[in-house]
Design a protein around this motif. Structure first.
Motif, PDB file in Angstrom:
ATOM      1  N   VAL A 105       0.860  -1.184   0.000  1.00  0.00           N
ATOM      2  CA  VAL A 105       0.000   0.000   0.000  1.00  0.00           C
ATOM      3  C   VAL A 105       0.898   1.235   0.000  1.00  0.00           C
ATOM      4  CG1 VAL A 105      -1.802   1.263   1.254  1.00  0.00           C
ATOM      5  CG2 VAL A 105      -1.680  -1.249   1.414  1.00  0.00           C
ATOM      6  N   SER A 106       0.775   2.058  -1.043  1.00  0.00           N
ATOM      7  CA  SER A 106       1.539   3.308  -1.059  1.00  0.00           C
ATOM      8  C   SER A 106       0.582   4.492  -0.919  1.00  0.00           C
ATOM      9  CB  SER A 106       2.358   3.422  -2.348  1.00  0.00           C
ATOM     10  OG  SER A 106       1.515   3.680  -3.454  1.00  0.00           O
ATOM     11  N   PHE A 107       1.127   5.668  -0.680  1.00  0.00           N
ATOM     12  CA  PHE A 107       0.329   6.879  -0.468  1.00  0.00           C
ATOM     13  C   PHE A 107       0.678   7.949  -1.491  1.00  0.00           C
ATOM     14  CE2 PHE A 107      -1.974   6.428   3.565  1.00  0.00           C
ATOM     15  CZ  PHE A 107      -1.495   5.189   3.959  1.00  0.00           C
ATOM     16  N   LYS A 108      -0.297   8.762  -1.832  1.00  0.00           N
ATOM     17  CA  LYS A 108      -0.111   9.910  -2.708  1.00  0.00           C
ATOM     18  C   LYS A 108      -0.718  11.113  -2.006  1.00  0.00           C
ATOM     19  CE  LYS A 108       1.671   9.381  -6.742  1.00  0.00           C
ATOM     20  NZ  LYS A 108       3.096   9.637  -6.783  1.00  0.00           N
ATOM     21  N   LEU A 109       0.098  12.066  -1.658  1.00  0.00           N
ATOM     22  CA  LEU A 109      -0.403  13.310  -1.062  1.00  0.00           C
ATOM     23  C   LEU A 109      -0.219  14.437  -2.060  1.00  0.00           C
ATOM     24  CD1 LEU A 109      -1.300  14.908   1.607  1.00  0.00           C
ATOM     25  CD2 LEU A 109       1.118  15.432   1.839  1.00  0.00           C
ATOM     26  N   GLU A 110      -1.276  15.172  -2.337  1.00  0.00           N
ATOM     27  CA  GLU A 110      -1.173  16.312  -3.244  1.00  0.00           C
ATOM     28  C   GLU A 110      -1.866  17.523  -2.642  1.00  0.00           C
ATOM     29  OE1 GLU A 110       0.578  16.559  -5.992  1.00  0.00           O
ATOM     30  OE2 GLU A 110       1.143  14.444  -6.139  1.00  0.00           O
TER      31      GLU A 110
END
Lengths: 329, 329
Positions: free
Chosen positions: A240-245
């Protein structure tokens, strides 16, 4: 004087080094051997079918000088990671908590970043003895009991990093140690990892002097480690990876792009300003993301969104384990 | 591919803006009005001849994006400032503690940055109640008593900052509020302030994207605020600035240069690696600096060098006050 933008990025892709080169050119952290031994021991002490999660948490620093006075940091107190670690423990996981030193830790997180400091929780009792303030005694007692229970059961292992380089060496080390357990291991990559760095050999030896006017920092892109992690280090694990924008226009396309490029299981997408009550869960199989959200009033009442997020991920992880058993049988 | 150094500085001095321009082009922190009111109240509540010190402590951040995900930080846990604040209080000073949020605070500093967290100080007593561990009770009790005593006597005021911009606005505000008290006020400028920044109007609006290769950051030099502080904001006060270097060859000449350029009273020079047991005190009058040092064994036994440093500065400050009274008489 021309009005050039102060932040610009060039297109020299030749300078993006591959991950192996990164490890050849940078020094490992001093706790690498300790971490290797501890993680090996921790994994060995678990029951054969024990689900294990590696939670990464907090931001990495990128030093600008070899004798470090200045560094580039990524915003992250470690809220997501430390709260999630508690939820994974509650659901029966064994947790390896790879976190930025001084960032929030499970159970301690409720007290450690108080602006008032630790002494604000204490008072003198009428007999003169030092006591926890009555209004905190129940909650602190529960957190202490939980922390001690999981530690005594050997279900929580803490490993810390500070720099980007520390983090990457430790991530690879831990990945290789848990990879053999296959599908029962989840990677929950919530740390805020720098995208740019200055290679050690071209760093300034001493504190950069300010007498000469402007400063131009030329930073290289950090090689994408999700690629080797998924393909080589831990190919059978649930990742599980994360993307913060901050720009909502980019979020969905970037999440889908990552899934396609790396071929892992889940991307959790979130916006900087709403991340505490809304996240989107993207997979390769589903066209639309699953939305997980809580009311802001629930958040204020102490219900963390990580309770819902981790529960959903644990459910999907369980399914992943079952499917792997079926295809293996 | 040319081997240009990754960190370089140009000589475009035209871009060094003056301090007033800085305040025109940047937004004040949200706590500025609160800080103004609190400092005014604090100063007014002191006895007429009360010695006051403004201690600045911790590092400032420089955001790289308006929606901040990344920032450049300066190394400083706030050890020097928080320890010094305790010594000033012990010597009878009223202390305004202008510090980086989450950095070390007086009295709390012994517990807040423990890698184990707050819960590590607690245990269940045999009757099941939550208690401070016996080995910590005495020390914590003394720190709590001291903290509460100084707070009740209105001798300690805490004001916090995060960014460079917050810091500069608050420094000016506090300076102007205490300046009228003249020689009885000391400035003890121990904060690690950034030398470079990206002006708000040329900052990236959103998180900088990493897909395009290298990143080039062009940062402007921060105007030197010691100049206006000494000349305009607080010209009669006793001002102590700090010089931290990693290259021993530069330290003495930089300390003397600062004294000559700004005309203030003291520069405390220190090296990154030895700063906890050795500092040098430079003044305009003395050819050689006064060396203040402690044994590393004393440091290990809990004797902070700030005890000696602050005592020496208080002595010189006392002399400065007397001389000002004589020349005024």
């Amino acid at each position: 004087m021309s009005l050039t933008p102060s932040v610009s990025s060039s297109v020299d892709l030749r300078r993006i080094i591959d991950p192996d080169t990164y490890f050849d050119n940078n020094l490992p952290p001093t706790n690498l051997q300790w971490a290797h031994d501890e993680v090996a021991r921790f994994v060995k002490s678990q029951a054969p079918d024990q689900r294990i999660v590696l939670v990464t948490s907090g931001g990495t620093t990128v030093p600008l000088e070899n004798n470090t006075v200045r560094f580039v940091d990524n915003f992250s107190a470690g809220t997501r990671g430390s709260s999630s670690a508690e939820q994974f423990l509650a659901l029966g996981y064994a947790v390896i908590f790879l976190h930025r030193e001084q960032s929030l830790q499970p159970f301690n997180r409720h007290y450690s970043h108080s602006t008032q400091g630790m002494l604000s929780y204490l008072q003198r009792a009428t007999d003169g003895s030092l006591r926890i303030k009555p209004e905190w005694e129940d909650k602190m007692g529960r957190d202490l009991d939980a922390y001690q229970k999981y530690t005594a059961q050997d279900k929580l292992l803490m490993v810390s990093f500070t720099t980007l380089s520390d983090y990457l060496f430790l991530l690879r080390e831990v990945s290789l140690l848990v990879a053999g357990l296959g599908p029962q291991v989840m990677f929950y990559l919530a740390a805020a990892v720098s995208d740019f760095f200055i290679p050690s050999h071209s760093m300034s030896e001493h504190k950069i002097q300010s007498a000469e006017g402007d400063l131009t920092l030329r930073m290289n892109q950090v090689p994408k480690f999700l690629g080797p992690l998924v393909k080589n280090w831990a190919p059978l694990c649930f990742i599980v990876s994360f993307k913060l924008e901050t720009d909502p226009q980019l979020l969905g396309s970037k999440a889908r792009h990552a899934l396609k490029k790396y071929g892992h299981q889940v991307v959790i997408a979130n916006m900087l300003n709403t991340r505490k009550w809304q996240v989107w869960l993207f997979t390769r199989e589903e066209i639309e993301p699953a939305t997980i959200q809580i009311d802001q009033s629930d958040l204020a009442a102490g219900h963390d969104i990580e309770q819902d997020l981790v529960k959903e991920l644990a459910r999907r992880h369980q399914k992943y384990i079952k499917e792997a058993q079926v295809s293996h049988a």
